[in-house]
Scaffold this motif. Sequence first.
Motif, PDB file in Angstrom:
ATOM      1  N   ALA A 447       6.192   6.915   4.399  1.00 62.33           N
ATOM      2  CA  ALA A 447       5.278   5.792   4.629  1.00 62.33           C
ATOM      3  C   ALA A 447       4.665   5.303   3.328  1.00 62.33           C
ATOM      4  O   ALA A 447       4.470   4.094   3.143  1.00 62.33           O
ATOM      5  CB  ALA A 447       4.187   6.210   5.610  1.00 62.33           C
ATOM      6  N   LEU A 448       4.375   6.209   2.426  1.00 62.71           N
ATOM      7  CA  LEU A 448       3.833   5.794   1.135  1.00 62.71           C
ATOM      8  C   LEU A 448       4.842   4.965   0.346  1.00 62.71           C
ATOM      9  O   LEU A 448       4.473   3.993  -0.343  1.00 62.71           O
ATOM     10  CB  LEU A 448       3.416   7.020   0.328  1.00 62.71           C
ATOM     11  CG  LEU A 448       2.162   7.749   0.821  1.00 62.71           C
ATOM     12  CD1 LEU A 448       1.986   9.067   0.072  1.00 62.71           C
ATOM     13  CD2 LEU A 448       0.935   6.864   0.657  1.00 62.71           C
ATOM     14  N   MET A 449       6.099   5.317   0.447  1.00 66.67           N
ATOM     15  CA  MET A 449       7.133   4.521  -0.212  1.00 66.67           C
ATOM     16  C   MET A 449       7.286   3.152   0.454  1.00 66.67           C
ATOM     17  O   MET A 449       7.456   2.133  -0.221  1.00 66.67           O
ATOM     18  CB  MET A 449       8.461   5.275  -0.200  1.00 66.67           C
ATOM     19  CG  MET A 449       8.463   6.545  -1.031  1.00 66.67           C
ATOM     20  SD  MET A 449      10.103   7.277  -1.170  1.00 66.67           S
ATOM     21  CE  MET A 449      10.948   6.021  -2.107  1.00 66.67           C
ATOM     22  N   LEU A 450       7.219   3.135   1.768  1.00 62.08           N
ATOM     23  CA  LEU A 450       7.329   1.857   2.470  1.00 62.08           C
ATOM     24  C   LEU A 450       6.136   0.958   2.173  1.00 62.08           C
ATOM     25  O   LEU A 450       6.262  -0.272   2.140  1.00 62.08           O
ATOM     26  CB  LEU A 450       7.443   2.107   3.976  1.00 62.08           C
ATOM     27  CG  LEU A 450       8.714   2.820   4.453  1.00 62.08           C
ATOM     28  CD1 LEU A 450       8.591   3.208   5.908  1.00 62.08           C
ATOM     29  CD2 LEU A 450       9.920   1.922   4.239  1.00 62.08           C
ATOM     30  N   ASP A 451       4.996   1.551   1.947  1.00 63.78           N
ATOM     31  CA  ASP A 451       3.792   0.792   1.622  1.00 63.78           C
ATOM     32  C   ASP A 451       3.709   0.462   0.137  1.00 63.78           C
ATOM     33  O   ASP A 451       2.673  -0.061  -0.319  1.00 63.78           O
ATOM     34  CB  ASP A 451       2.553   1.590   2.050  1.00 63.78           C
ATOM     35  CG  ASP A 451       1.353   0.695   2.256  1.00 63.78           C
ATOM     36  OD1 ASP A 451       1.542  -0.489   2.603  1.00 63.78           O
ATOM     37  OD2 ASP A 451       0.227   1.186   2.069  1.00 63.78           O
ATOM     38  N   GLU A 452       4.782   0.785  -0.590  1.00 63.65           N
ATOM     39  CA  GLU A 452       4.896   0.526  -2.028  1.00 63.65           C
ATOM     40  C   GLU A 452       3.766   1.189  -2.811  1.00 63.65           C
ATOM     41  O   GLU A 452       3.225   0.627  -3.767  1.00 63.65           O
ATOM     42  CB  GLU A 452       4.928  -0.986  -2.306  1.00 63.65           C
ATOM     43  CG  GLU A 452       6.132  -1.673  -1.693  1.00 63.65           C
ATOM     44  CD  GLU A 452       6.244  -3.123  -2.100  1.00 63.65           C
ATOM     45  OE1 GLU A 452       5.494  -3.526  -3.008  1.00 63.65           O
ATOM     46  OE2 GLU A 452       7.081  -3.843  -1.524  1.00 63.65           O
ATOM     47  N   ARG A 453       3.426   2.367  -2.429  1.00 62.83           N
ATOM     48  CA  ARG A 453       2.433   3.144  -3.155  1.00 62.83           C
ATOM     49  C   ARG A 453       3.060   4.358  -3.842  1.00 62.83           C
ATOM     50  O   ARG A 453       2.398   5.016  -4.642  1.00 62.83           O
ATOM     51  CB  ARG A 453       1.325   3.573  -2.197  1.00 62.83           C
ATOM     52  CG  ARG A 453       0.496   2.395  -1.726  1.00 62.83           C
ATOM     53  CD  ARG A 453      -0.294   2.688  -0.492  1.00 62.83           C
ATOM     54  NE  ARG A 453      -1.172   3.830  -0.677  1.00 62.83           N
ATOM     55  CZ  ARG A 453      -1.958   4.299   0.295  1.00 62.83           C
ATOM     56  NH1 ARG A 453      -1.955   3.716   1.476  1.00 62.83           N
ATOM     57  NH2 ARG A 453      -2.729   5.339   0.066  1.00 62.83           N
ATOM     58  N   ILE A 454       4.274   4.647  -3.521  1.00 64.13           N
ATOM     59  CA  ILE A 454       5.080   5.616  -4.265  1.00 64.13           C
ATOM     60  C   ILE A 454       6.313   4.882  -4.770  1.00 64.13           C
ATOM     61  O   ILE A 454       7.059   4.299  -3.971  1.00 64.13           O
ATOM     62  CB  ILE A 454       5.470   6.820  -3.386  1.00 64.13           C
ATOM     63  CG1 ILE A 454       4.241   7.688  -3.109  1.00 64.13           C
ATOM     64  CG2 ILE A 454       6.537   7.650  -4.074  1.00 64.13           C
ATOM     65  CD1 ILE A 454       4.551   8.948  -2.333  1.00 64.13           C
TER      66      ILE A 454
END
Length: 532
Positions: A447-454
């Motif tokens: 989810a963090l990758m999808l939210d462009e935070r990772i």
Amino acid sequence: MNFAAQFFYSSYLSERLERFYAPKPALTDCVENDPFWQSEELRLGPHLPQGSYKGGPGLANGTPGRRPTLIEPERLKDFGEEELMNGDVKVWEAWVSGPPEIQLKEPPKIRRLSEFKSRAKPSMEYLRFEDISAAAFKIQSAIQKTPCTYSRLSKQYGMEIYLKKEHLHYTGSVKERGVLYLLTSLTQEQQKKGVIVATDCNFSMAVAHHAVELKIPVFAIMPSCCSAPRLRVYRDYGAMVISYGTAARDSRNHALHLAKDNGYLYLEEDEQEAYLAGLGTVGMEIYEQVPKLDAVVVPASGQFGLLAGTAAALKHLNSRILVVGVEPEGYPLLLQSLKTGGPFKDMTSRPNSKLYGDLAEHPLGLHAFQLAKKHVDKVITVSEENALVAMLRFQEFERSTVDTEGAMGLAAILAGQLPELRGKKVAVVVSSANMELDLVRQCVERALMLDERISKFTVELGNLPGDMAKLLDFLSREDVRLLDVCHRRHSDKTELFKTQVECVVETRDKTQSMQLHKTLCERYPSLRWLDR
């Protein structure tokens, strides 16, 4: 003797005839104008003025000038009772009884032949509001009333969001409501023999917990692929756990065999009326907790019983409340069934079993479909990516961990699929929070990758000392958290005397991620930003 008798009889007869044909006297003011007295005059003739028949004083009932009463006491019964009061005669009301009036019956009506044809009776509704009310009354002592609180995400998405936190039940699932009412509806004989389950899902965990609380023997037949932490949960609830077979099909067949031989009741999630009525109590609580409600977003989970029961309760209480059902984009079973007009059986796609295990186990039932078709206003689908991001929002803003099934309602709002609800009061049902820890960790990272935070990227550095330090110093000055770094000196894709470095970093939000991408491109032309 005969002559004397004839003489006296003739004189008596002549006297009676004279009195009969004598003229009637005029009535004075002192004489009452009563038909009864007139009849006595006709029978006995005129009375003597100022005197009695035997020469006594002219007193009648204590009043001078009135004639004496000539009626016998037995005849008073025919005219009413008489009461003496100050010399006056008071006559009470008399009733004259007669034969009952004969009423003629109306002639029979002429009916047409078509009226004698049998007409089909209207079918009874499968789930009534009375059933849901009875379920709410019966389970109120054992099921806690979950809160429906205002969400901090309301300002971010332009609507008043209230979260119905059904994941706070003892087993972490809303299905406790339907299971408890289903178990209490069993006969005493069935409760003594026991129940048996064979699927690892929220329904089975609710059966294990509440059956033990109700002193009902419960058996859980689980395949060997079931994880050890999940088996420990069933044992902690008090169920007799038996590991059998390598797949869910093997454990289910063995459970049916045991139920047949020992008289156990095999339970699995279906659309029994008691189960749907228990789930429908969610709608009653939402209506009580949130006044002036405009819409309710419900995830379509399991047998779609939660959606059907909640919609039936809400529509009975207020038909203007909009009911929205949400299901996974990869498995739009209800949406496809509504298009075809019946429960759809030939779904080629299957949902992710780890994320939507309960939804993949059972098909859509006929009664649940009919209730959803009648009461649900809109059905939408959400992607797996939106559900994972919604899980992340729950952890950040609500400080709670839910699974993807419980986050589907919020995912529909996050994805912007309900623009008509902006500025309105919306309740979102959070159905469950049963997910293993390792899976939660993977979902959060995804989810963090999808939210462009990772972000994950690669750059090529020179083979000189200090180049790697310069990169790390640049990332620290950008206030970026470095999660992982991989330094490869030998690679087929790198140029001679170059080193490929792969970095995984975490940023505050999407804006910082975009700024980092722009700065790295200017500093390192060989930058390659890896896709999500």
